[in-house]
Each structure stands twice: as C-alpha cells, then as structure tokens.
Design a protein around this motif. Structure first.
Motif, PDB file in Angstrom:
ATOM      1  N   ALA A 126       0.842  -1.206   0.000  1.00  0.00           N
ATOM      2  CA  ALA A 126       0.000   0.000   0.000  1.00  0.00           C
ATOM      3  C   ALA A 126       0.874   1.253   0.000  1.00  0.00           C
ATOM      4  N   MET A 127       1.958   1.219   0.788  1.00  0.00           N
ATOM      5  CA  MET A 127       2.856   2.383   0.848  1.00  0.00           C
ATOM      6  C   MET A 127       3.587   2.592  -0.473  1.00  0.00           C
ATOM      7  N   ARG A 128       3.966   1.488  -1.114  1.00  0.00           N
ATOM      8  CA  ARG A 128       4.629   1.621  -2.425  1.00  0.00           C
ATOM      9  C   ARG A 128       3.668   2.224  -3.442  1.00  0.00           C
ATOM     10  N   ASN A 129       2.381   1.860  -3.323  1.00  0.00           N
ATOM     11  CA  ASN A 129       1.380   2.442  -4.220  1.00  0.00           C
ATOM     12  C   ASN A 129       1.242   3.938  -3.980  1.00  0.00           C
ATOM     13  N   VAL A 130       1.337   4.360  -2.731  1.00  0.00           N
ATOM     14  CA  VAL A 130       1.277   5.789  -2.409  1.00  0.00           C
ATOM     15  C   VAL A 130       2.485   6.491  -3.041  1.00  0.00           C
ATOM     16  N   ILE A 135       4.922   9.844  -7.357  1.00  0.00           N
ATOM     17  CA  ILE A 135       5.809  10.006  -8.519  1.00  0.00           C
ATOM     18  C   ILE A 135       5.003  10.422  -9.742  1.00  0.00           C
ATOM     19  N   ASP A 136       3.797   9.832  -9.905  1.00  0.00           N
ATOM     20  CA  ASP A 136       2.928  10.235 -11.020  1.00  0.00           C
ATOM     21  C   ASP A 136       2.560  11.719 -10.911  1.00  0.00           C
ATOM     22  N   TYR A 137       2.295  12.147  -9.680  1.00  0.00           N
ATOM     23  CA  TYR A 137       1.951  13.543  -9.418  1.00  0.00           C
ATOM     24  C   TYR A 137       3.121  14.455  -9.804  1.00  0.00           C
TER      25      TYR A 137
END
Length: 184
Positions: A126-130, A135-137
């Motif tokens: 979940a943290m890696r997804n955050v 990074i996308d942002y």
C-alpha cells in the motif's frame, strides 16, 4: 520549488495505523481487549461495537470479562463472539461473559506469525502504491512545466526517502509483534 507531500505522508501514516489495528486484532496468548474491536452486536436495530454496549476488563493476563450495560444483550454478545474468528468459547454466567485465552501452541504461534507477516507485506505494498501515486503527481507537474527536471529528481528522491522511513516503521512494528507472539 518544493513539492508538497503532506497528503502522501498522511496516506502512509494511515496505512501504519491500519497495520496497528490489524496487529491488535491478532491474539497473542495474552488477553487484550483490542481483539474484540471488530465484534459488533445488534442493539436497538443497529450494529454497535461491543465496547459501545459493554464494559470490557482484563482481571488477569489470560482473561477478558465483558459486562454488558443491558443484561438482555448477554446471549447476543455470546453469539457474536462465537461467530467471530476469535476461536474462543465465551463462558456466560448470567451476569458477565468471560473469555479465557488458552496458551498458544507452537504451531498456532507460527501460523499467527505468518499472518502478521502477510499484514506487514500488505502495508508495504500500500505504501509503495502511495509512492507511485506521488511520482505520477511529480511527473504531471514536470509535464505541465510547474517544476524543473532537478526539482523532479529531488521530489522523487524525497518520496523514496519517505517510503524507506515508513517501511522501517512497518518492519519495527512487525518485529515487535513477532517477538510478542513467540514469547511464552
């Protein structure tokens, strides 16, 4: 320009809190009222948390005593505990319900250790997804020319550092829970 990561840090903090809740629900041979947090009882037509309809106390290390404020709830509370995944038989004496936690077997300790490792791994994912969202942002900001390439690189490094810090917290929490589970 500095990129604001408060939102991403908050999400990682939330994941850590959720992990603590998951760990709290894993019973470690010691009586911990937190194991009852997920149990609900129907009270006046709505599902109510057990600690919202009863007083929960721990007179010793292996026993929880549940004393409902409304005596008519005893049978409902007993049913809710039996249908939960606690694996403990509630003892109803007509006034209170006692939960006696048995000593954990070596096999059960290993099972629970696997379970908490799984919870920890889910938290890390979940943290890696955050971080990925972060990074996308940052890439979107760069694409819109709101930040420079150097800012982008720094922001991505900051995100990685933040992730590393939170993953270390997950590992520390996991190590403490494993130690608690393996203690006899």
């Amino acid at each position: 320009m500095n990129v604001d990561f408060k939102e991403f840090a908050r999400k990682m903090e939330k994941t850590l809190e959720h992990l603590d809740e998951e760990f709290g629900a894993v019973r470690a041979g010691r009586a911990n009222p937190k194991v009852l947090d997920r149990i609900t009882v129907e009270y006046y037509g709505s599902e109510t948390a057990l600690n919202g309809v009863a007083n929960i106390s721990s007179p010793d290390a292996r026993t929880l005593v549940i004393q409902p404020w409304d005596g008519s709830l005893l049978k409902d509370i007993q049913k809710a505990i039996l249908s939960s995944d606690l694996g403990i038989n509630p003892q109803n004496d007509g006034r209170v319900i006692r939960l006696v936690f048995p000593q954990l077997t070596e096999e059960r300790r290993k099972e629970l250790t696997k379970q908490v490792k799984k919870y920890a791994e889910e938290a890390k994912v979940a943290m890696r997804n955050v971080r990925r969202d972060g990074i996308d942002y940052v890439k979107k900001l760069k694409k819109n020319s709101e930040i420079t390439e150097d800012d982008q690189k720094k922001a991505e490094k900051d995100l990685q550092d933040m992730l590393d810090k939170y993953i270390k917290k997950v590992d520390d929490t996991l190590a403490a829970k494993e130690k608690e589970l393996m203690a006899i």
